[in-house]
Design a protein around this motif. Structure first.
Motif, mmCIF file in Angstrom:
data_model
loop_
_atom_site.group_PDB
_atom_site.id
_atom_site.type_symbol
_atom_site.label_atom_id
_atom_site.label_comp_id
_atom_site.label_asym_id
_atom_site.label_seq_id
_atom_site.Cartn_x
_atom_site.Cartn_y
_atom_site.Cartn_z
ATOM 1 N N GLU A 153 -7.081 12.601 -1.175
ATOM 2 C CA GLU A 153 -6.497 12.536 -2.471
ATOM 3 C C GLU A 153 -6.938 11.367 -3.105
ATOM 4 O OE1 GLU A 153 -2.394 15.090 -1.691
ATOM 5 O OE2 GLU A 153 -2.433 13.103 -0.979
ATOM 6 N N LEU A 154 -6.956 10.227 -2.321
ATOM 7 C CA LEU A 154 -7.404 8.874 -2.939
ATOM 8 C C LEU A 154 -8.542 9.017 -3.453
ATOM 9 C CD1 LEU A 154 -6.119 6.204 -3.605
ATOM 10 C CD2 LEU A 154 -7.003 5.423 -1.289
ATOM 11 N N SER A 155 -9.628 9.473 -2.540
ATOM 12 C CA SER A 155 -10.915 9.529 -2.998
ATOM 13 C C SER A 155 -11.159 10.371 -4.213
ATOM 14 C CB SER A 155 -11.824 10.120 -1.822
ATOM 15 O OG SER A 155 -11.773 9.322 -0.755
ATOM 16 N N LEU A 193 -9.329 -5.661 -6.185
ATOM 17 C CA LEU A 193 -10.044 -7.023 -6.259
ATOM 18 C C LEU A 193 -10.914 -7.402 -5.138
ATOM 19 C CD1 LEU A 193 -7.058 -9.478 -6.817
ATOM 20 C CD2 LEU A 193 -8.592 -9.019 -8.628
ATOM 21 N N SER A 194 -10.913 -6.318 -4.176
ATOM 22 C CA SER A 194 -11.726 -6.736 -2.759
ATOM 23 C C SER A 194 -12.559 -5.348 -2.810
ATOM 24 C CB SER A 194 -10.695 -6.730 -1.664
ATOM 25 O OG SER A 194 -10.085 -5.658 -1.508
ATOM 26 N N GLU A 195 -12.942 -5.224 -1.417
ATOM 27 C CA GLU A 195 -13.892 -4.305 -1.044
ATOM 28 C C GLU A 195 -13.424 -2.833 -1.089
ATOM 29 O OE1 GLU A 195 -15.840 -5.544 2.322
ATOM 30 O OE2 GLU A 195 -17.138 -7.038 1.407
ATOM 31 N N GLN A 196 -12.116 -2.763 -1.202
ATOM 32 C CA GLN A 196 -11.308 -1.319 -1.128
ATOM 33 C C GLN A 196 -11.827 -0.651 -2.246
ATOM 34 O OE1 GLN A 196 -7.167 -2.905 -1.073
ATOM 35 N NE2 GLN A 196 -6.916 -1.667 0.714
ATOM 36 N N ASP A 197 -11.651 0.711 -2.189
ATOM 37 C CA ASP A 197 -12.001 1.639 -3.242
ATOM 38 C C ASP A 197 -11.006 1.594 -4.480
ATOM 39 O OD1 ASP A 197 -14.183 2.645 -1.752
ATOM 40 O OD2 ASP A 197 -13.103 4.251 -0.734
ATOM 41 N N GLY A 198 -11.751 1.690 -5.471
ATOM 42 C CA GLY A 198 -10.860 1.463 -6.876
ATOM 43 C C GLY A 198 -11.684 0.747 -7.863
ATOM 44 N N VAL A 199 -11.248 0.697 -9.200
ATOM 45 C CA VAL A 199 -11.847 0.218 -10.210
ATOM 46 C C VAL A 199 -11.878 -1.295 -10.038
ATOM 47 C CG1 VAL A 199 -11.782 -0.338 -12.594
ATOM 48 C CG2 VAL A 199 -10.910 2.024 -11.831
ATOM 49 N N ARG A 200 -13.009 -1.761 -10.099
ATOM 50 C CA ARG A 200 -13.264 -3.238 -9.755
ATOM 51 C C ARG A 200 -12.834 -4.080 -10.897
ATOM 52 N NH1 ARG A 200 -14.175 -4.403 -4.845
ATOM 53 N NH2 ARG A 200 -15.832 -3.004 -4.769
ATOM 54 N N LEU A 201 -11.872 -5.145 -10.548
ATOM 55 C CA LEU A 201 -11.488 -6.220 -11.488
ATOM 56 C C LEU A 201 -12.435 -7.471 -11.388
ATOM 57 C CD1 LEU A 201 -7.748 -5.807 -11.500
ATOM 58 C CD2 LEU A 201 -9.420 -4.497 -12.881
ATOM 59 N N ASN A 228 -1.030 1.599 -13.728
ATOM 60 C CA ASN A 228 -2.278 0.946 -13.048
ATOM 61 C C ASN A 228 -1.915 0.403 -11.865
ATOM 62 O OD1 ASN A 228 -4.328 1.359 -15.155
ATOM 63 N ND2 ASN A 228 -2.711 0.494 -16.209
ATOM 64 N N ILE A 229 -2.303 0.952 -10.671
ATOM 65 C CA ILE A 229 -1.752 0.112 -9.256
ATOM 66 C C ILE A 229 -3.108 -0.608 -8.646
ATOM 67 C CG2 ILE A 229 -1.248 0.957 -6.947
ATOM 68 C CD1 ILE A 229 -0.220 3.524 -8.033
ATOM 69 N N LEU A 230 -2.795 -1.898 -8.652
ATOM 70 C CA LEU A 230 -3.867 -2.580 -7.856
ATOM 71 C C LEU A 230 -3.497 -2.703 -6.591
ATOM 72 C CD1 LEU A 230 -5.974 -4.667 -8.309
ATOM 73 C CD2 LEU A 230 -4.204 -6.419 -8.673
ATOM 74 N N GLY A 287 0.816 -1.267 -0.126
ATOM 75 C CA GLY A 287 0.120 0.089 0.245
ATOM 76 C C GLY A 287 0.754 1.454 0.019
ATOM 77 N N ASP A 288 2.307 1.285 -0.657
ATOM 78 C CA ASP A 288 3.034 2.396 -0.484
ATOM 79 C C ASP A 288 3.061 2.898 -2.168
ATOM 80 O OD1 ASP A 288 4.441 0.154 -1.118
ATOM 81 O OD2 ASP A 288 5.877 0.466 0.640
ATOM 82 N N LEU A 289 2.428 2.694 -2.768
ATOM 83 C CA LEU A 289 2.822 3.321 -4.328
ATOM 84 C C LEU A 289 1.752 4.117 -4.776
ATOM 85 C CD1 LEU A 289 3.623 -0.268 -5.940
ATOM 86 C CD2 LEU A 289 5.399 1.687 -5.199
ATOM 87 N N SER A 290 0.946 4.689 -4.106
ATOM 88 C CA SER A 290 -0.173 5.673 -4.516
ATOM 89 C C SER A 290 0.394 7.237 -4.697
ATOM 90 C CB SER A 290 -1.280 5.744 -3.837
ATOM 91 O OG SER A 290 -0.989 6.124 -2.525
ATOM 92 N N GLY A 291 1.710 7.292 -4.179
ATOM 93 C CA GLY A 291 2.208 8.519 -4.268
ATOM 94 C C GLY A 291 2.644 8.792 -5.518
#
Length: 509
Positions: free
Chosen positions: A418-420, A123-131, A245-247, A85-89
């Motif tokens: 920022e993520l939202s 892939l899960s319930e986290q926010d983001g584009v659903r795969l 694309n960050i999964l 979880g440390d690549l969103s920057g």
């Protein structure tokens, strides 16, 4: 300094690129940085796969970040598996720092902070584009390998898929798959046996247990519609930069089965849909798999075989796979032998086992007169690494201890707001985050079962009605028959009865 001029010449000649390339940093000798002696990787060889390895805290993630940035800048899309979880920057520019300026001055490169186009996936319930992907898209062979079933059970799965194809039953999610397995040995047992042969309830029960295992790890979120189109990984922005694309996989570490399932399905889909490219001037897509041991440690033998095969073949599609892990021994030898670029950060020799692993790791790199590779592996600092790549002709470049450049983007995570905001602006989120549950095998089989039950109840009621009717008809017929019989009429007449009573009376007297 030992042979410094010869060393500089060897590194410079070995890293000369005629086409596009990525500069990782400057070469080092005996702990000193050789300014402007750049270590380059030709862009055209980036589809030859790679490895980023090293102990915790040695800078592997920042190396991954540097490679992703430079690929994006060259117009090459990237897919990152972000388990920590440390690549969103990557979506924000670096604020800069005096130590970064000092590092780049030593290397001989300018430092230009910038943000990059980023898409957050989940892939899960986290926010983001659903795969998502459907069961049908996997097919019977891939599903069997993922579930790690026996040969007999794999045959049953093939029969299940065949039945669904023959009867136009869409297999979309896990509830569809479970329903058809139950149907095959219960309500539809005779139908299956007549068309495909007998199916064992013990085998279907074992398959169901395997499905439940994946379901408990979040497979019910992954299997379904709308399926993710791998073409959406290849987007570039209006400046010609490839999307990163960050999964997001921070909640997947305890769900290795789901992670392996996703990885195998993604690689298989890319291999089947991307056109043959060969050795073109640039790769089509680069994938970085952080904490790669999660794939290999938990995968079945069948799954490993499939991954190894795809790693060997997917290069021709212009796709490069980069495994990020603590020790090269985490990666199977069959895969390790396919990796062209190796960036080896420091290893720590705390135990006899560690020292043995370091010796084995050193043997994976080209021989050089300038380094004692095993010794250098334990003395590298943070942000330093041994680098061996392939030149434009596919030959290994000289081994170089390298002072790596710093990331141009933020070396920290995005804030929640920022993520939202990033996800809210995503076109892909609007495309894929709607849950679709159209009529499929589950609903169709339930409807079929209800219809069969209704017809059976109707037939039973009809049979009961006819039975009552036959009984009533028989009783009426018996009464009618009795009234019509002449003998009965004579025997029961008043004259005959009086005559019989008279005779009996005389006999008594």
């Amino acid at each position: 300094m030992k042979n410094s001029e010869a060393f500089v010449k060897e590194i410079t000649d070995g890293n000369t690129c005629k086409g596009e390339y990525i500069t990782l940093g400057a070469a080092m000798l005996e702990g000193q940085t050789m300014t402007n002696t750049f270590v380059n990787v030709p862009l055209k060889t980036m589809n030859r796969h790679g490895l980023i390895a090293g102990a915790t805290g040695t800078g592997k993630t920042k190396t991954l970040q540097v490679l992703a940035e430079n690929l994006s800048e060259k117009g090459v899309p990237v897919l990152l598996m972000d388990i920590k979880g440390d690549l969103s920057g990557l979506a924000k520019p670096s604020p800069g720092h005096a130590k970064i300026d000092e590092r780049h001055q030593q290397i001989g490169l300018p430092f230009n902070p910038q943000a990059f186009p980023v898409e957050m996936l989940t892939l899960s319930e986290q926010d983001g584009v659903r795969l998502r992907a459907t069961i049908s898209e996997f097919g019977p062979v891939l599903i069997s390998r993922i579930l790690d079933v026996t040969e007999t059970q794999a045959g049953i799965i093939s029969v299940i898929f065949k039945y669904c194809d023959d009867n136009h039953l869409p297999l979309l999610d896990l509830k569809d798959f479970k329903k058809i397995l139950q149907y095959a040995t219960n309500e539809g047992k005779e139908e299956f046996q007549k068309a495909y042969g007998r199916i064992s309830t013990a085998s279907t029960g074992a398959i169901l247990r395997k499905i439940i295992e994946i379901e408990q790890q979040g497979g019910d979120l992954f299997f379904g519609e709308k399926s993710f189109d791998t073409e959406d990984l290849l987007r570039v922005d209006d400046q010609g930069r490839g999307y990163i694309n960050i999964l997001r996989l921070t909640d997947i570490q305890d769900k290795p089965k789901l992670f392996s399932t996703f990885m195998l399905s993604l690689l298989a889909e890319i291999y089947s849909t991307f056109p043959e490219q060969g050795d073109s001037g640039r790769p089509e897509l680069i994938m970085f798999i952080d904490e790669a041991h999660l794939i290999f440690n938990e995968a079945s033998d069948a799954l490993l075989d499939q991954i190894e095969s795809i790693v060997k073949l997917i290069r021709s599609k212009g796709v490069g796979l980069y495994f990020v892990t603590q020790n090269p021994t985490d990666v199977p030898e069959e895969v390790l032998g396919q990796l062209g670029l190796k960036v080896q950060h420091a290893l720590r020799a705390f135990t006899a086992k560690d020292r043995k692993a370091i010796k084995l790791t050193a043997q994976n790199y080209p021989d050089t007169e300038y380094y004692d590779t095993a010794d250098v592996l334990t003395s590298l600092g943070i942000g330093e690494a041994l680098v061996s790549a392939l030149d434009e002709k596919g030959k290994p470049t000289p081994l170089a201890a390298t002072l790596l450049r710093a990331p141009m983007s933020r070396m920290d995570v995005l804030t929640d707001s920022e993520l939202s905001g990033l996800i809210a602006e995503s076109k892909l989120a609007r495309k894929y985050n709607e849950t679709i549950d159209r009529e499929s095998a589950y609903e169709m089989l339930n409807k079929k079962i209800k219809q069969a039950e209704a017809e059976e109840a109707k037939q039973k009621a009809q049979e009961e009605k006819e039975a009552l009717k036959r009984a009533a008809t028989k009783k009426t017929s018996r009464r009618q028959s009795t009234r019509m019989n002449p003998l009965v009429k004579v025997l029961t007449s008043a004259t005959v009865i009086r005559s019989v009573l008279g005779i009996l009376s005389k006999m008594i007297k």
